[in-house]
Each structure stands twice: as structure tokens, then as C-alpha cells.
Design an enzyme around this catalytic site. Structure first.
Site, PDB file in Angstrom:
ATOM      1  N   GLU A 228      10.027 -17.292 -15.471  1.00 52.41           N
ATOM      2  CA  GLU A 228       9.647 -16.120 -15.450  1.00 52.41           C
ATOM      3  C   GLU A 228       8.801 -15.709 -16.702  1.00 52.41           C
ATOM      4  O   GLU A 228       7.648 -14.768 -16.508  1.00 52.41           O
ATOM      5  CB  GLU A 228      10.970 -15.312 -15.618  1.00 52.41           C
ATOM      6  CG  GLU A 228      10.989 -13.653 -15.928  1.00 52.41           C
ATOM      7  CD  GLU A 228      10.365 -12.845 -14.925  1.00 52.41           C
ATOM      8  OE1 GLU A 228      10.075 -11.709 -15.130  1.00 52.41           O
ATOM      9  OE2 GLU A 228      10.103 -13.454 -13.864  1.00 52.41           O
TER      10      GLU A 228
ATOM     11  N   LYS B 263       2.888  -3.739  -6.304  1.00 55.21           N
ATOM     12  CA  LYS B 263       4.518  -3.722  -6.636  1.00 55.21           C
ATOM     13  C   LYS B 263       5.298  -4.532  -5.506  1.00 55.21           C
ATOM     14  O   LYS B 263       5.908  -5.368  -5.816  1.00 55.21           O
ATOM     15  CB  LYS B 263       4.790  -2.343  -6.898  1.00 55.21           C
ATOM     16  CG  LYS B 263       6.383  -2.085  -7.402  1.00 55.21           C
ATOM     17  CD  LYS B 263       6.480  -2.785  -8.631  1.00 55.21           C
ATOM     18  CE  LYS B 263       8.176  -2.625  -9.294  1.00 55.21           C
ATOM     19  NZ  LYS B 263       8.070  -3.213 -10.437  1.00 55.21           N
TER      20      LYS B 263
ATOM     21  N   GLU C 254       0.594 -12.789 -14.963  1.00 58.92           N
ATOM     22  CA  GLU C 254       0.427 -11.403 -14.306  1.00 58.92           C
ATOM     23  C   GLU C 254      -0.382 -10.696 -15.394  1.00 58.92           C
ATOM     24  O   GLU C 254      -1.290  -9.984 -14.823  1.00 58.92           O
ATOM     25  CB  GLU C 254       1.591 -10.959 -13.886  1.00 58.92           C
ATOM     26  CG  GLU C 254       2.373 -11.463 -12.473  1.00 58.92           C
ATOM     27  CD  GLU C 254       3.600 -10.772 -12.464  1.00 58.92           C
ATOM     28  OE1 GLU C 254       4.076 -10.781 -11.298  1.00 58.92           O
ATOM     29  OE2 GLU C 254       4.328 -10.516 -13.125  1.00 58.92           O
TER      30      GLU C 254
ATOM     31  N   CYS D 197       0.936  -1.179   0.043  1.00 59.96           N
ATOM     32  CA  CYS D 197      -0.122   0.085  -0.076  1.00 59.96           C
ATOM     33  C   CYS D 197       1.006   1.267   0.060  1.00 59.96           C
ATOM     34  O   CYS D 197       2.230   1.119   0.471  1.00 59.96           O
ATOM     35  CB  CYS D 197      -0.865  -0.086   1.159  1.00 59.96           C
ATOM     36  SG  CYS D 197      -1.986  -1.199   1.344  1.00 59.96           S
TER      37      CYS D 197
ATOM     38  N   ASN E 215       0.262   0.515   6.583  1.00 61.81           N
ATOM     39  CA  ASN E 215       0.614  -0.157   5.442  1.00 61.81           C
ATOM     40  C   ASN E 215       1.038  -1.682   6.423  1.00 61.81           C
ATOM     41  O   ASN E 215       1.805  -1.071   7.216  1.00 61.81           O
ATOM     42  CB  ASN E 215       1.766   0.291   4.829  1.00 61.81           C
ATOM     43  CG  ASN E 215       2.331  -0.528   3.503  1.00 61.81           C
ATOM     44  OD1 ASN E 215       1.707  -1.419   3.283  1.00 61.81           O
ATOM     45  ND2 ASN E 215       3.332  -0.243   3.010  1.00 61.81           N
ATOM     46  N   GLY E 216       0.814  -2.825   5.800  1.00 61.18           N
ATOM     47  CA  GLY E 216       1.435  -4.078   6.441  1.00 61.18           C
ATOM     48  C   GLY E 216      -0.020  -4.817   6.819  1.00 61.18           C
ATOM     49  O   GLY E 216      -1.014  -4.825   6.354  1.00 61.18           O
TER      50      GLY E 216
ATOM     51  N   HIS F 135       7.997 -36.703 -19.483  1.00 61.84           N
ATOM     52  CA  HIS F 135       7.432 -37.404 -18.154  1.00 61.84           C
ATOM     53  C   HIS F 135       6.180 -37.108 -17.696  1.00 61.84           C
ATOM     54  O   HIS F 135       5.637 -37.327 -16.689  1.00 61.84           O
ATOM     55  CB  HIS F 135       8.802 -37.053 -17.094  1.00 61.84           C
ATOM     56  CG  HIS F 135       9.808 -37.377 -17.211  1.00 61.84           C
ATOM     57  ND1 HIS F 135      10.220 -39.094 -17.167  1.00 61.84           N
ATOM     58  CD2 HIS F 135      10.980 -37.289 -17.755  1.00 61.84           C
ATOM     59  CE1 HIS F 135      11.479 -39.363 -17.393  1.00 61.84           C
ATOM     60  NE2 HIS F 135      11.972 -38.087 -17.916  1.00 61.84           N
TER      61      HIS F 135
ATOM     62  N   LYS G 112       4.906 -13.694 -15.901  1.00 63.62           N
ATOM     63  CA  LYS G 112       4.728 -12.525 -16.483  1.00 63.62           C
ATOM     64  C   LYS G 112       3.387 -12.664 -17.278  1.00 63.62           C
ATOM     65  O   LYS G 112       2.627 -11.907 -17.472  1.00 63.62           O
ATOM     66  CB  LYS G 112       5.794 -12.024 -17.347  1.00 63.62           C
ATOM     67  CG  LYS G 112       6.917 -11.497 -16.475  1.00 63.62           C
ATOM     68  CD  LYS G 112       6.745 -10.050 -15.822  1.00 63.62           C
ATOM     69  CE  LYS G 112       7.713  -9.605 -15.011  1.00 63.62           C
ATOM     70  NZ  LYS G 112       7.976 -10.557 -13.703  1.00 63.62           N
TER      71      LYS G 112
ATOM     72  N   ARG H 263       1.838   0.910  -5.957  1.00 61.20           N
ATOM     73  CA  ARG H 263       1.999   0.023  -4.715  1.00 61.20           C
ATOM     74  C   ARG H 263       0.527  -0.379  -4.187  1.00 61.20           C
ATOM     75  O   ARG H 263       0.471  -1.311  -3.284  1.00 61.20           O
ATOM     76  CB  ARG H 263       2.732   0.826  -3.560  1.00 61.20           C
ATOM     77  CG  ARG H 263       3.983   1.114  -4.005  1.00 61.20           C
ATOM     78  CD  ARG H 263       4.836   1.934  -2.842  1.00 61.20           C
ATOM     79  NE  ARG H 263       4.792   1.184  -1.506  1.00 61.20           N
ATOM     80  CZ  ARG H 263       5.936   0.597  -1.084  1.00 61.20           C
ATOM     81  NH1 ARG H 263       7.141   0.706  -1.954  1.00 61.20           N
ATOM     82  NH2 ARG H 263       5.968  -0.157   0.051  1.00 61.20           N
TER      83      ARG H 263
ATOM     84  N   TRP I 252      -4.036  -1.927  -1.218  1.00 63.76           N
ATOM     85  CA  TRP I 252      -3.931  -3.360  -2.048  1.00 63.76           C
ATOM     86  C   TRP I 252      -4.535  -4.083  -1.140  1.00 63.76           C
ATOM     87  O   TRP I 252      -3.806  -4.222   0.200  1.00 63.76           O
ATOM     88  CB  TRP I 252      -2.639  -3.732  -2.363  1.00 63.76           C
ATOM     89  CG  TRP I 252      -2.395  -4.972  -3.091  1.00 63.76           C
ATOM     90  CD1 TRP I 252      -2.831  -5.249  -4.533  1.00 63.76           C
ATOM     91  CD2 TRP I 252      -2.400  -6.313  -2.450  1.00 63.76           C
ATOM     92  NE1 TRP I 252      -2.596  -6.552  -4.619  1.00 63.76           N
ATOM     93  CE2 TRP I 252      -2.418  -7.081  -3.703  1.00 63.76           C
ATOM     94  CE3 TRP I 252      -2.125  -6.752  -1.192  1.00 63.76           C
ATOM     95  CZ2 TRP I 252      -2.236  -8.490  -3.532  1.00 63.76           C
ATOM     96  CZ3 TRP I 252      -1.928  -7.996  -0.868  1.00 63.76           C
ATOM     97  CH2 TRP I 252      -2.038  -8.992  -2.121  1.00 63.76           C
TER      98      TRP I 252
END
Length: 662
Positions: free
Chosen positions: A528, A657, A535, A2, A127-128, A551, A532, A27, A101
Site C-alpha cells: 500500500e 477516484k 500515485e 467520470c 460515463n463508462g 532472493h 500511494k 471522479r 477521465w
């Protein structure tokens, strides 16, 4: 995850708050809000509270719509100012703001910050995450205090206010002199914090204490900028910028009282702390989009710059080694390590996997990469002959910070690689390197991965030269490192590559699933790429090792599923050909990235480095260039796919973020 911002000063407070929050929006953008208060001679001033769903633009739109109307606050008992938009700058001299967030509670306007205390005296942003929120809620409600939201943050402001009144009763005094109010509120915050379990950065203002902020941290950070008759408080340095000012960073357990003219900081024992100021000297203009359509595209094009910045001043040609002064290594210490452990999360974890592979293949030292959260959760065996390094883009990743704490609790050293100067990992670790990749505004991290890989490559060179690598082999590796950024530049300016990637993107968005396949180092890039794509495109994607495909995962292959195979020149070339043929035998729709002029497939993303590879001295060192080029391709695939779908590229849904919660 946040964004927190507070401002007191001569500027237009509303506009300054909105501007600061805009810089923090990456954020968190589920909801946003600001709270304003009168300062100066307006003792016992009124709060004005504005909140909205969505980002800062939606909040700004709501403020415009509310011009000339009363401001509502979910039927709380506060006296809210009936203020016209044009009056805010003159009537209100300070305020706090927040971009959210969501963790506790759904995305609703009622759950948005700021939150007001039950007695209408305090306004708070947080925030937290508070782990004992259920216990705290039960306690607060047992005292007859009604909660109105689903958030843990609301509980903090209620409990701080409750502690204030408890102290007031003990002292048999009411709100009177400003100095007494300040002292009592500080003691109330200290008392309340003993009840909080979890991480938090709290910024608070009191309607009875004009022009004063109260900030408190545990497991999260706040920065306070001071100068020019103004004070700014933020969870991110990006929102602090004002020419000629400096800032301090609050540490764990610290509490600050900040005004335009003074900042006082105390620790858990309520002892005064002398903080060292730092200059705001970064080039904040690099955080602007410029001519690019999105921040993400700009940051993809900054991959070469990220590599150059990471390596600048860190290569010693004369000795064919790397200079990593931030690690504070002496040769005896470096030789004493028998293994290397790299700890990180998300994109940084894939960079760590690549780095661990280089360390084993080139430096010939046992190395492994592990998710920091899993490392902490499994009660690992720790020893003093392992070099522990944590890697984080933001330097604030909560799981990675927990790994730092665990290692240090065992009396061992831990080093860090991160991008943000002054971040908690940068302050907590025993040394390390900044990547200096510049601000990343797009939520999906891109260029910093190249910066992290460049640092890991330099570290590999350093350790290899200490152990077994010859001077000549060191020089060859340096030559390769110094060409990486140029190879990326060449690739980014090759329109044929962009056209092939766009064709893959057009097919990818029609599919319900996408496969990314690689072998060796390219397998980690495939992971990666899948991350992405998920996301940004909100479509499922999987990454598999080419050796694993037969396999079980080969059952997923059909003519409707696009498959991108990352391929490297070198010893594994023929094995990749075999994988391509296995996939094509099952009518798989194959795109191949990396091998030049391959006749087996119609769509090949030919990298410029393949021609260079043919002319260089094969067998001199293990290859380190392909992962950089493949990573840029992975990011472009996600970018173009999201663009074709019309998704919000810089702000994907449900994401923020900096992951500062567990």
C-alpha cells in the site's frame, strides 16, 4: 471515473451545474463541460455548449472569458446561443455537465463532454466504456455521419439520433408534438442500447423537448433527486444534496424520463418500474476540507473515526463476538463454510490480504485474497462451501462488480464490504457491511482502508467464535479492537513521528526509486505504501517481503535508495533485525517503522503501540493493531513527499477516484 450532473429548476442553472460538477471533480479532471438549453415556453430551444481542458475551475474561468462572445462548438452545425454570461440564468432553465477521465481519445477540448448529435438535436454525457466502439464507428460512418472526436461517447449520441430518425421514417411523421417526441426518443434509446456492448451511464437532453432529461444505465449507475420544483441527476450522491429531497437509483437496463414534476422509469422490456425513494440524509458537511490544507490530510486524520464508525454497534461484549447483521448469517450457514475468498482491487486488495491473514491466524479457517480482475479472468473453480466477499471503497469498482456477477451466475451467494451506501455492490450482493467511513474526496484512498480492516477484524472475530476461539480470547481481541482508534489518535498527535516522516520524505523525493519492506502483515502495508507513493509522487517505488529481499531485490540497494522497513513487535522481531543488518551491510539508507528504541538505525518511526504491546498478555491472540498504525505512516509518507514536490495532492495526474471501466 467520470462525473455526470444534470439540473432543471428555479436556481441559477449555470452556477448549479458548476457547483455539482465541483463535487464530482475527484471522479475526473482531465476536462469539463456543460450544455444548457431553454425550457418553458422556448420550444425548439437552442443549445449553449461550453468545454475546457482541466477541471471545473478552468471551465469557470473560460465561461468568464466568453462573456459577450459567441460560443463555438468545434464547427458543428448546431445553432449555438450568442449569450452573455449574465444572461444564462434567465435564458436557460436546465442543462447537463460532465467531468472527464479520459479512456477513448486524448485529453483535448474536442474530446470533452457534452457531445452533440450530427443533427444538432441531442446533447449527451456518458460515463463508462463502450467495448464495440470500433464497430459502432464504422457503422455510423457508413451511414454518412461524420465523427469529430476520438471518443466512444460521441458515437452513442450519433447512433441514438440515427435510431430516432429511423423510427421517424417508419412512422412517416416529423418532430411535432412533445409527447410524440418523448415516446419516440425513448424507443430510439431502447433500440440503440441493443447495439451497445460495455458499460454506460447516459444522460441526454433534446432541444425539441424542453425541461426533460433522459437517463439510461448498464453496468454503471445514475441517481435522480426530485423535489422542490427541481430535478438533479448525478453519477454520485455527493452532488445531489438539497435539503428535504429524496432520490432513486437507476439499475442495469433501466431508462428514466425525468422532469421537475415527474420521473418515469422503464426496464429493458419497456415495462414501467416502480422505484423506491431514499432520503438524502447523509452529513454532507464532512466532505468539506475545514481547516485542513488538503482533503487527503483531512482524511488521514480521520483514520481513527473510520475505525470507530466501522466498529460502532458491531461488537457484542456479553458474548465476546461481533454483530454483522448485514451479512444475514445464521450459525449453521457460517459453520458450513470451509474457506473464505476476498476479492478486490487496489488499496482494498491490500486490506483484503491483511484480512485473509487474520482469518487464517486467528479464526483458523483457510482464507485467500485475490485481485477481482484476475479472479474473473482465470475461470476459477467455485463451490458452495467458500464464503465469497468483495471489497470496494466506492462500491462501483467495475472489476469487482464483474466478480460479483460471475459468482452469482454460478448460483452462489456473494457478500460485500463497501463505503458508499446505495452503491451498486451494496445493491447487488446478498448482504454485507458498510464501513461508514464518510466521503473520500481525495483521489488517493486513505481512511477507508482502516474502515475495511476494522470490518475484516470484526468478521474474523465472528468466524473465530463460531469455530474454535474461547470466550476469554474473544474478550481479549475485543479489548484490542477498541483501543486501535486511540492508538492512531496518539500517533497522529505525536510531532516527533511527523518530523521523522518528513525527513524520510525529503530524502525520498531526491531518489529515483524507493523501497518499502515488511514481513507478514506489514508486507501488505508495504505494498500500500508503494502504491500511494507512486500515485502521489510520480516516482517509482517497490514493495518486497523481508524474506524475499535476499532472493534478488537486495541487488537494488545502495546508499542513494531510501528503504523503509515496517517492523512489528512479536515473533518476527529478530528476523527484521537481520534484514536491517543485511541492508546496512550494503550501505542502505534505512528508516525503521514500529520497533521502539532500536539502536541499529538512526531514524526510527516509533509507534505508540509498542509500549502497550509490552504490557499486554502476549500469546492471547495474534496481533491486529500494527497494520492500522503502519497504514497511517504509509499514507503520511506519500502525503509529505508529494507536498514537498509541490504536486497536486488531492488530484494526482492520470488518476480518478472510482474505477468504473475495465
Amino acid at each position: 471515473m467520470c462525473g455526470i450532473f444534470g439540473y432543471s429548476g428555479p436556481r441559477d442553472v449555470k452556477e448549479t451545474l458548476l457547483s455539482g460538477l465541483k463535487r464530482l471533480e475527484y471522479r475526473g479532471y482531465d476536462s469539463a463541460g456543460i450544455a444548457l438549453n431553454r425550457g418553458g415556453e422556448h420550444r425548439g430551444g437552442e443549445f449553449a455548449l461550453y468545454r475546457s481542458l482541466g477541471g471545473v475551475d478552468e471551465l469557470k474561468k473560460k465561461l468568464t472569458e466568453l462573456t459577450g462572445t459567441a460560443v463555438e462548438n468545434d464547427k458543428q452545425t448546431a445553432t449555438l446561443a450568442d449569450v452573455k454570461n449574465s444572461d444564462i440564468s434567465t435564458e436557460y432553465s436546465y442543462g447537463i455537465g460532465h467531468t472527464r477521465w479520459a479512456t477513448h481519445g486524448q485529453v483535448t477540448e474536442q474530446n470533452a463532454h457534452p457531445h452533440m448529435s450530427y443533427d444538432s438535436a441531442l446533447m449527451l454525457v456518458h460515463n463508462g466504456i463502450i467495448e464495440n466502439y470500433a464497430e459502432l464507428r464504422d457503422y455510423i460512418e457508413s451511414k454518412g455521419i461524420t465523427t469529430r472526436t476520438e471518443t466512444d461517447s460521441e458515437l452513442l449520441v450519433h447512433y441514438i439520433s440515427y435510431c430516432y430518425h429511423y423510427l421517424e421514417e417508419q412512422e412517416s411523421t416529423a418532430y411535432d408534438k412533445r409527447s410524440n417526441n418523448i415516446d419516440r426518443l425513448v424507443r430510439a434509446m431502447s433500440l440503440a442500447s441493443k447495439k451497445f456492448i460495455g458499460s454506460y451511464a447516459i444522460l441526454l437532453m433534446c432541444r425539441y423537448i424542453p425541461d426533460t432529461f433522459f437517463a439510461q444505465c448498464e453496468g454503471a449507475q445514475l441517481l435522480i433527486s426530485h423535489g422542490h420544483d427541481e430535478v438533479r441527476i448525478s453519477s454520485d450522491k455527493n452532488a445531489l444534496f438539497t435539503a428535504g429531497a429524496s432520490y432513486i437509483v437507476l439499475g442495469d437496463g433501466e431508462l428514466a424520463i425525468a422532469t421537475r414534476t415527474d420521473i418515469r422509469v422503464q426496464d429493458r422490456q419497456e415495462q414501467q418500474v416502480v422505484k423506491t425513494s431514499q432520503d438524502l440524509d447523509e452529513e454532507f458537511d464532512v466532505a468539506e476540507k475545514g481547516s485542513y490544507e488538503t482533503y487527503m490530510l483531512k482524511e488521514i486524520y480521520e483514520h481513527p473515526r473510520a475505525v470507530r464508525q466501522a466498529l460502532t454497534g458491531r461488537i457484542h461484549q456479553a458474548d465476546a463476538t461481533a454483530i454483522l447483521n448485514g451479512f444475514n448469517f445464521d450459525m449453521a450457514l457460517l459453520r458450513s463454510y470451509r474457506s473464505v475468498k476476498l476479492l478486490s482491487m487496489g488499496t482494498s486488495y491490500y486490506a483484503a490480504q491483511i484480512g485473509a491473514t487474520w482469518l487464517e491466524a486467528i479464526a483458523k479457517i483457510p482464507a485467500s485474497a485475490e485481485m477481482a480482475a484476475e479472479f474473473v479472468g482465470r475461470e476459477p473453480v467455485l463451490d458452495d462451501v467458500t464464503l465469497y466477499i468483495v471489497i470496494s471503497q466506492s462500491g462501483e469498482t467495475y472489476d469487482t462488480l464483474n466478480a460479483v456477477k460471475l459468482i452469482q451466475q454460478h448460483g452462489l451467494k456473494v457478500y460485500g464490504i463497501c463505503n458508499v451506501v446505495g452503491s451498486r455492490i451494496g445493491r447487488m450482493t446478498d448482504g454485507g457491511c458498510y464501513t461508514h467511513s464518510g466521503p473520500e474526496i481525495a483521489v488517493a484512498s486513505t481512511k477507508v482502508m482502516s474502515g475495511q480492516m476494522a470490518i475484516l477484524a470484526a468478521l474474523t472475530l465472528k468466524i473465530a467464535r463460531v469455530h474454535t476461539m474461547s470466550y476469554a480470547r474473544g474478550q481479549t481481541l475485543i479489548d484490542e479492537l477498541e483501543q486501535i482508534a486511540n492508538h492512531i489518535d496518539t500517533m497522529l498527535n505525536n510531532q516527533a513521528i511527523h518530523h521523522t516522516i518528513q525527513e524520510l520524505a525529503r530524502q525520498a523525493i531526491k531518489a529515483s526509486h524507493l523501497l518499502f519492506v515488511g514481513r507478514g502483515l506489514s508486507y501488505y502495508v508495504a505494498q500500500e505504501a508503494a502504491l500511494k507513493f507512486k500515485e502521489l509522487c510520480y516516482t517509482h517505488a517497490s514493495a518486497y517481503s523481508a524474506s524475499e529481499l535476499k532472493h534478488g531485490p537486495i541487488a537494488l540497494i545502495d546508499e542513494y535508495t531510501p528503504i523503509l522497513i515496517f517492523a512489528e513487535e512479536g515473533p518476527g522481531r529478530q528476523k527484521i533485525f537481520s534484514t536491517v543488518q543485511e541492508v546496512q551491510a550494503r550501505k542502505g539508507n534505512v528508516f525503521l517503522c514500529g520497533i521502539q528504541d532500536h539502536s541499529l538505525v538512526d531514524s526510527t518511526i516509533t509507534l505508540p503501540y509498542t509500549e502497550y504491546y509490552k504490557t499486554r498478555n502476549k500469546g492471547s491472540v495474534s496481533d491486529i493493531t500494527f497494520p492500522f498504525l503502519h497504514t497511517v505512516v504509509a499514507h503520511l509518507i506519500a502525503y509529505y513527499s508529494a507536498k514537498i514536490k509541490g504536486n497536486n495532492i488531492d488530484k494526482p495526474r492520470n488518476l480518478a477516484k472510482s474505477v468504473t471501466v475495465e
